[in-house]
Scaffold this motif. Structure first.
Motif, short mmCIF file in Angstrom:
data_model
loop_
_atom_site.label_atom_id
_atom_site.label_comp_id
_atom_site.label_asym_id
_atom_site.label_seq_id
_atom_site.Cartn_x
_atom_site.Cartn_y
_atom_site.Cartn_z
N THR A 201 40.88 26.23 50.62
CA THR A 201 41.34 26.42 49.10
C THR A 201 42.42 27.27 49.01
OG1 THR A 201 39.95 28.42 48.99
CG2 THR A 201 38.90 26.23 48.46
N ASP A 202 43.06 28.03 49.98
CA ASP A 202 44.21 28.72 49.98
C ASP A 202 45.40 27.47 49.99
OD1 ASP A 202 46.17 31.00 50.82
OD2 ASP A 202 46.51 29.33 52.14
N LEU A 203 46.34 27.58 49.15
CA LEU A 203 47.02 26.48 48.84
C LEU A 203 47.97 26.04 50.33
CD1 LEU A 203 48.74 24.35 47.49
CD2 LEU A 203 50.43 26.25 46.46
N LEU B 57 53.42 20.93 41.89
CA LEU B 57 52.77 21.16 43.22
C LEU B 57 51.62 22.21 43.11
CD1 LEU B 57 55.71 20.94 45.63
CD2 LEU B 57 54.32 19.12 45.21
N ALA B 58 52.11 23.08 42.53
CA ALA B 58 50.81 24.11 42.37
C ALA B 58 49.74 23.65 41.37
CB ALA B 58 51.50 25.40 41.93
N MET B 59 50.17 22.89 40.36
CA MET B 59 49.20 22.47 39.34
C MET B 59 48.45 21.10 39.75
SD MET B 59 49.38 24.54 36.91
CE MET B 59 48.42 23.66 35.62
N ALA B 60 49.02 20.57 40.66
CA ALA B 60 48.43 19.22 41.36
C ALA B 60 47.22 19.96 42.31
CB ALA B 60 49.25 18.47 42.11
N ALA B 61 47.53 21.07 43.10
CA ALA B 61 46.80 21.38 43.88
C ALA B 61 45.61 22.08 43.16
CB ALA B 61 47.28 22.51 44.76
N ARG B 62 45.89 22.80 42.05
CA ARG B 62 44.81 23.41 41.14
C ARG B 62 43.80 22.63 40.65
NH1 ARG B 62 45.85 26.56 35.49
NH2 ARG B 62 43.83 27.58 35.42
N GLU C 129 45.96 34.04 45.15
CA GLU C 129 46.17 33.10 44.42
C GLU C 129 44.84 32.90 43.51
OE1 GLU C 129 46.38 29.67 47.02
OE2 GLU C 129 48.16 30.68 48.07
N GLY C 130 43.58 33.59 43.83
CA GLY C 130 42.50 33.34 43.05
C GLY C 130 41.47 32.58 43.74
N ASN C 131 41.85 31.85 44.64
CA ASN C 131 40.85 30.79 45.22
C ASN C 131 39.86 31.50 45.88
OD1 ASN C 131 43.00 31.39 47.33
ND2 ASN C 131 41.78 30.48 48.56
N GLY C 132 40.00 32.55 46.68
CA GLY C 132 39.06 33.70 47.26
C GLY C 132 37.99 34.00 46.22
N ARG C 133 38.38 34.46 45.04
CA ARG C 133 37.47 34.99 43.95
C ARG C 133 36.64 33.89 43.80
NH1 ARG C 133 38.20 38.97 40.40
NH2 ARG C 133 39.37 40.18 42.42
N MET C 134 36.99 32.72 43.44
CA MET C 134 36.24 31.56 43.21
C MET C 134 35.09 31.31 44.44
SD MET C 134 37.53 30.11 40.26
CE MET C 134 37.41 28.42 39.95
N CYS C 135 35.40 31.44 45.69
CA CYS C 135 34.66 31.02 46.66
C CYS C 135 33.74 32.17 46.80
CB CYS C 135 35.48 30.89 47.79
SG CYS C 135 36.65 29.57 47.96
N LEU C 136 34.03 33.36 46.62
CA LEU C 136 33.15 34.46 46.70
C LEU C 136 32.25 34.73 45.58
CD1 LEU C 136 35.93 36.69 48.30
CD2 LEU C 136 34.20 35.65 49.63
N PRO D 161 47.02 40.79 44.19
CA PRO D 161 46.56 40.40 42.69
C PRO D 161 45.22 40.26 42.57
CG PRO D 161 48.34 38.88 43.30
CD PRO D 161 48.11 39.82 44.64
N TYR D 162 44.52 39.74 43.78
CA TYR D 162 42.90 39.83 43.98
C TYR D 162 42.42 40.60 44.97
CZ TYR D 162 43.83 35.73 40.50
OH TYR D 162 43.98 35.13 39.58
N THR D 163 41.33 41.46 44.71
CA THR D 163 40.86 42.20 45.72
C THR D 163 39.63 42.14 45.61
OG1 THR D 163 42.77 43.92 45.97
CG2 THR D 163 40.50 44.56 46.80
N SER D 164 38.77 41.65 46.33
CA SER D 164 37.25 41.02 46.23
C SER D 164 36.48 41.96 47.10
CB SER D 164 36.90 39.50 46.23
OG SER D 164 37.69 39.07 45.20
#
Length: 494
Positions: A148-150, A199-204, A237-244, A284-287
């Motif tokens: 999920t990391d871009l 590209l980022a929006m398509a991946a999102r 990116e925030g993908n980690g927060r979603m997964c965690l 930006p994201y520390t989980s």
């Protein structure tokens, strides 16, 4: 039809050891002008950002000293800290697994996913899971692992291996990424351009649906706190927060060297890591999470503690510094060798200066039956350096990479037990005989001067064997037209 080809062209059997020796692999990557341009732009950009944000802190060197001291202390009492971590995680509802090697770790994770009834998992960027080839092991079990990391997703869709610790798709440019998304993403929008935002929006959009349906997530860990059982992941990116937070089951695969003694140690590393990696003041994201919290986040947590050669490295008093690494990649961004050759020339998921000392130790270079020699894919890695020292100056925990490289060169060339003499051994013995005899030295000087006159003071670009061992990777120096003794005698007559 897509024209973007996987790099390397064939998937490796072992993520820590693949391809030719470094000198041969570097010859191929040096011929790729686009790769070198990508690397030059990216590494210089990150390097400049890092320089600016570290200069803001008056106590930056003191922070580096503190980070080095904490890591050294943790490695000195690693067994005790790991058992303390295990007890703390279990006390908060987590399950702890111990994995001696990649095969055990993959078996453990595959079993957890199967028990959860999942056929697809989402993943946070993790060097440890790349090291053990977890995605491939899950695929063999019929389980689809979605990065999920871009940048990791780009690498996965392209069929590549990562070429940088922090920016694994650094070898790809925007047009190549657009082509990869268009042909391999499956749900890319029509008319997708190479503009970064598109590209980022398509991946999102591509990943969002997978986040929402995932039952199991797999992560690595930047740090784990022994006294509390807390695990930490930092990302941008925030993908980690979603997964965690979203899936029901969370599995974390962590190298045993990532443990820290106390929560107060985070104060040091949460300043060192973002500045050294992305050139940011903070991530930006520390989980952080501690075991299982009823009704909030994953309701099943598994921590897999991975050895996979780390205790072997720990036994080497000089080489164990490699275990201090916090995976910031600062050493890659300042390394002139990496900037020219790229990560794939190292034949390991750990490229650059830190990879040149970590990979050989994980695989037991110089040990009986282990990789050895300057022409072995792993044994050659300690030689992939100019020993300029830029990596030591950049490392946030002051790993003396040049000293470790020299140490591992010795281990690679002179493993224990009987072995055939290498070209270096033979040349040193010949040099010792010549230098120990005044007469032999005079004749050698005359011979060198004669060759110097015959070559007309030009650099020698090719020599027959055994001289070809030198000239195939570098020019021979311009030879003098007279020996030192002859020059001195002529000067004395004036």
């Amino acid at each position: 039809m897509p024209t973007v080809r996987p790099q390397p062209s064939r998937p490796p059997r072992d993520p820590l050891r693949w391809g030719a020796s470094f000198p041969h692999a570097a010859h191929e990557t040096l011929a790729d002008g686009q790769l070198r341009a990508n690397l030059r732009t990216a590494t210089r950009t990150i390097r400049d950002k890092r320089r600016r944000v570290t200069a803001e802190l008056d106590d930056w060197e003191q922070l580096r000293d503190a980070g080095a001291a904490i890591k050294a202390s943790a490695m000195a009492r690693l067994p005790d800290l790991l058992t303390q971590l295990e007890a703390a995680v279990k006390a908060r509802g987590g399950v702890v697994h111990w994995a001696r090697d990649a095969a055990e770790a993959n078996e453990i994770v595959t079993g957890i996913v199967r028990e959860a009834g999942a056929r697809e998992v989402v993943k946070v960027k993790s060097m440890a899971t790349q090291e053990i080839g977890l995605n491939e092991a899950l695929a063999e079990a019929g389980i689809d692992a979605i990065e999920t990391d871009l940048a990791e997703r780009i690498v996965q869709l392209a069929g590549d291996q990562p070429s940088h610790i922090l920016v694994p798709a650094i070898h790809r440019n925007r047009e190549e990424i657009r082509e990869i998304f268009t042909h391999r993403m499956g749900d890319a929008p029509e008319g997708l351009s190479s503009e970064p935002r598109e590209l980022a929006m398509a991946a999102r959009a591509h990943l969002r649906a997978r986040f929402l349906r995932a039952e199991v997530a797999i992560s690595g860990a930047n740090m784990a706190i022994a006294e509390t059982g807390t695990v930490a992941v930092v990302e941008s990116e925030g993908n980690g927060r979603m997964c965690l937070t979203l899936p029901r089951v969370l599995v974390t695969v962590m190298g045993i060297e990532k443990v820290l003694p106390t929560a107060t140690d985070l104060e040091v590393f949460l300043q060192l890591l973002p500045r050294s990696s992305t050139g940011e003041r903070m991530n930006p994201y520390t989980s952080m999470w501690t075991g299982v919290t009823p009704g909030d986040g994953p309701q099943e947590f598994h921590l897999v503690l991975l050895d996979n050669g780390r205790t072997r490295a720990l036994a080497d008093e000089l080489g164990r510094q490699a275990l201090h690494c916090i995976r910031c990649s600062a050493c890659l961004n300042v390394c002139p060798v990496y900037e020219h050759t790229g990560g794939h020339a190292y034949g390991s998921v750990y490229p650059g200066p830190i990879g040149a000392i970590l990979t050989p130790q994980l695989l037991g270079v110089g040990e009986p039956g282990g990789p050895a020699g300057a022409h072995d894919p792993t044994g050659s890695l300690p030689f992939a350096s100019t020993l300029c020292g830029a990596c030591f100056d950049a490392c946030p925990v002051k790993i003396d990479i040049p000293a470790a490289l020299v140490h591992l060169r010795e281990r690679s060339l002179h493993p224990p037990g009987p072995h055939a003499p290498s070209a270096t051994d033979v040349s040193m013995r010949v040099a010792a005989r010549v230098l120990s005899s005044g007469r032999a030295l005079r004749w050698a000087g005359r011979a060198v001067a004669l060759v110097g006159r015959l070559t007309g003071g030009r650099a020698i670009r090719w020599l027959p064997w055994p001289g070809s061992l030198w000239t195939r990777v570098r020019d021979a120096p311009v030879l003098p037209v007279r020996s030192l003794a002859a020059w001195w005698a002529r000067r004395s007559l004036r």
